[in-house]
Motif scaffolding. Structure first.
Motif, PDB file in Angstrom:
ATOM      1  N   UNK A  37       2.739  -2.786  17.451  1.00 45.98           N
ATOM      2  CA  UNK A  37       3.895  -1.893  17.461  1.00 45.98           C
ATOM      3  C   UNK A  37       4.511  -1.783  16.075  1.00 45.98           C
ATOM      4  N   UNK A  38       4.511  -2.869  15.323  1.00 47.12           N
ATOM      5  CA  UNK A  38       5.027  -2.808  13.953  1.00 47.12           C
ATOM      6  C   UNK A  38       4.139  -1.963  13.062  1.00 47.12           C
ATOM      7  N   UNK A  39       2.830  -2.097  13.244  1.00 43.22           N
ATOM      8  CA  UNK A  39       1.888  -1.317  12.445  1.00 43.22           C
ATOM      9  C   UNK A  39       2.092   0.169  12.689  1.00 43.22           C
ATOM     10  N   UNK A  40       2.458   0.540  13.905  1.00 41.49           N
ATOM     11  CA  UNK A  40       2.657   1.944  14.214  1.00 41.49           C
ATOM     12  C   UNK A  40       3.761   2.563  13.353  1.00 41.49           C
ATOM     13  N   UNK A  41       4.625   1.740  12.793  1.00 41.35           N
ATOM     14  CA  UNK A  41       5.643   2.244  11.880  1.00 41.35           C
ATOM     15  C   UNK A  41       5.035   2.964  10.696  1.00 41.35           C
ATOM     16  N   UNK A  45       6.334   6.286  13.146  1.00 44.66           N
ATOM     17  CA  UNK A  45       7.144   5.906  14.296  1.00 44.66           C
ATOM     18  C   UNK A  45       8.173   4.851  13.929  1.00 44.66           C
ATOM     19  N   UNK A  46       8.231   4.455  12.688  1.00 46.23           N
ATOM     20  CA  UNK A  46       9.158   3.419  12.262  1.00 46.23           C
ATOM     21  C   UNK A  46       9.452   3.548  10.793  1.00 46.23           C
ATOM     22  N   UNK A  47       9.812   2.473  10.191  1.00 47.34           N
ATOM     23  CA  UNK A  47      10.226   2.478   8.796  1.00 47.34           C
ATOM     24  C   UNK A  47       9.232   1.724   7.928  1.00 47.34           C
ATOM     25  N   UNK A  48       9.426   1.858   6.627  1.00 48.95           N
ATOM     26  CA  UNK A  48       8.615   1.061   5.697  1.00 48.95           C
ATOM     27  C   UNK A  48       8.843  -0.424   5.938  1.00 48.95           C
ATOM     28  N   UNK A  49      10.057  -0.778   6.327  1.00 53.16           N
ATOM     29  CA  UNK A  49      10.357  -2.187   6.591  1.00 53.16           C
ATOM     30  C   UNK A  49       9.494  -2.723   7.732  1.00 53.16           C
ATOM     31  N   UNK A  50       9.304  -1.921   8.773  1.00 52.48           N
ATOM     32  CA  UNK A  50       8.461  -2.349   9.892  1.00 52.48           C
ATOM     33  C   UNK A  50       7.014  -2.496   9.444  1.00 52.48           C
ATOM     34  N   UNK A  51       6.565  -1.577   8.609  1.00 51.42           N
ATOM     35  CA  UNK A  51       5.198  -1.649   8.100  1.00 51.42           C
ATOM     36  C   UNK A  51       5.016  -2.881   7.238  1.00 51.42           C
ATOM     37  N   UNK A  97       4.424  -9.656  -3.730  1.00 51.09           N
ATOM     38  CA  UNK A  97       5.567  -8.751  -3.870  1.00 51.09           C
ATOM     39  C   UNK A  97       5.178  -7.275  -3.877  1.00 51.09           C
ATOM     40  N   UNK A  98       3.942  -6.944  -3.559  1.00 45.83           N
ATOM     41  CA  UNK A  98       3.567  -5.549  -3.357  1.00 45.83           C
ATOM     42  C   UNK A  98       4.120  -5.145  -1.997  1.00 45.83           C
ATOM     43  N   UNK A  99       4.655  -3.940  -1.885  1.00 47.13           N
ATOM     44  CA  UNK A  99       5.223  -3.522  -0.601  1.00 47.13           C
ATOM     45  C   UNK A  99       5.007  -2.036  -0.360  1.00 47.13           C
ATOM     46  N   UNK A 100       4.933  -1.682   0.923  1.00 47.24           N
ATOM     47  CA  UNK A 100       4.816  -0.284   1.320  1.00 47.24           C
ATOM     48  C   UNK A 100       6.157   0.391   1.069  1.00 47.24           C
ATOM     49  N   UNK A 101       6.081   1.592   0.521  1.00 53.28           N
ATOM     50  CA  UNK A 101       7.286   2.351   0.215  1.00 53.28           C
ATOM     51  C   UNK A 101       6.986   3.835   0.356  1.00 53.28           C
ATOM     52  N   UNK A 102       7.995   4.642   0.187  1.00 61.10           N
ATOM     53  CA  UNK A 102       7.803   6.098   0.188  1.00 61.10           C
ATOM     54  C   UNK A 102       7.550   6.543  -1.242  1.00 61.10           C
ATOM     55  N   UNK A 103       6.647   7.494  -1.401  1.00 62.23           N
ATOM     56  CA  UNK A 103       6.311   8.005  -2.726  1.00 62.23           C
ATOM     57  C   UNK A 103       7.407   8.972  -3.168  1.00 62.23           C
ATOM     58  N   UNK A 104       8.020   8.719  -4.320  1.00 61.77           N
ATOM     59  CA  UNK A 104       9.045   9.649  -4.811  1.00 61.77           C
ATOM     60  C   UNK A 104       8.439  11.023  -5.097  1.00 61.77           C
ATOM     61  N   UNK A 105       9.226  12.049  -4.946  1.00 65.38           N
ATOM     62  CA  UNK A 105       8.726  13.415  -5.127  1.00 65.38           C
ATOM     63  C   UNK A 105       8.474  13.766  -6.593  1.00 65.38           C
ATOM     64  N   UNK A 106       9.026  13.003  -7.516  1.00 62.91           N
ATOM     65  CA  UNK A 106       8.902  13.358  -8.927  1.00 62.91           C
ATOM     66  C   UNK A 106       7.732  12.680  -9.649  1.00 62.91           C
ATOM     67  N   UNK A 107       6.879  11.944  -8.931  1.00 63.01           N
ATOM     68  CA  UNK A 107       5.720  11.337  -9.588  1.00 63.01           C
ATOM     69  C   UNK A 107       4.533  12.279  -9.483  1.00 63.01           C
TER      70      UNK A 107
END
Length: 160
Positions: A37-41, A45-51, A97-107
């Motif tokens: 269920x966490x992976x489904x984030x 279906x969830x947040x980067x924190x859940x992932x 310390x690598x973590x899943x995040x959202x890719x910024x639109x300006x990269x």
């Protein structure tokens, strides 16, 4: 430089395996487990924190780091570096310390490399901001935030 290419290649391969783990916990009976269920984030279906919680629960980052450290002598022998230099390079990657995040639109994308390991193929995309890479495997894409100590090595992915 060779040792960093090998280390980055190993990390990229483990990221491909991580993508397979995500698919396993999303589209199989394991998807109803708490980890599934966490992976489904990751799929929206969830947040980067859940992932990130799912990734941490899988232990993949620790396994990657342990694999690199356990092969430090072999890496040193193949590259001509001392084992302590190899261990310092692994420390600099700061895998935990690598973590899943959202890719910024300006990269902007600077390139992508296809890799394959253990029958799993993935594409690793780099950006003009070295603090981000994206990995696509098994139809899933996720972006990772790269710690500052590892960012100088991201440009070497093109040599894999």
């Amino acid at each position: 430089m060779k040792v960093m290419l090998r280390l980055l290649g190993g990390i990229a391969a483990l990221l491909a395996i991580l993508a397979c783990v995500i698919v396993l916990f999303t589209f199989t009976p394991l998807s109803s487990s708490p980890l599934g269920q966490s992976v489904q984030g990751l799929l929206g279906f969830g947040t980067n924190a859940a992932t990130n919680a799912a990734i941490d629960a899988s232990g993949i980052k620790t396994k990657a780091e342990d694999a690199l450290y356990s092969n430090a002598a072999d890496i040193a022998a193949q590259t001509g570096m001392s084992e302590s230099q190899v261990n310092q390079a692994i420390d600099s990657l700061d895998i935990e310390n690598w973590s899943v995040t959202s890719l910024p639109s300006d990269v902007e994308e600077t390139g992508s490399q296809s890799i394959s390991y253990g029958g799993v193929s993935a594409e690793v995309t780099t950006y003009d901001d070295p603090s981000y890479i994206s990995v696509t495997a098994e139809g899933q894409t996720f972006t990772l935030e790269v710690p500052e100590s590892a960012q100088e090595y991201m440009s070497l992915l093109g040599y894999l």
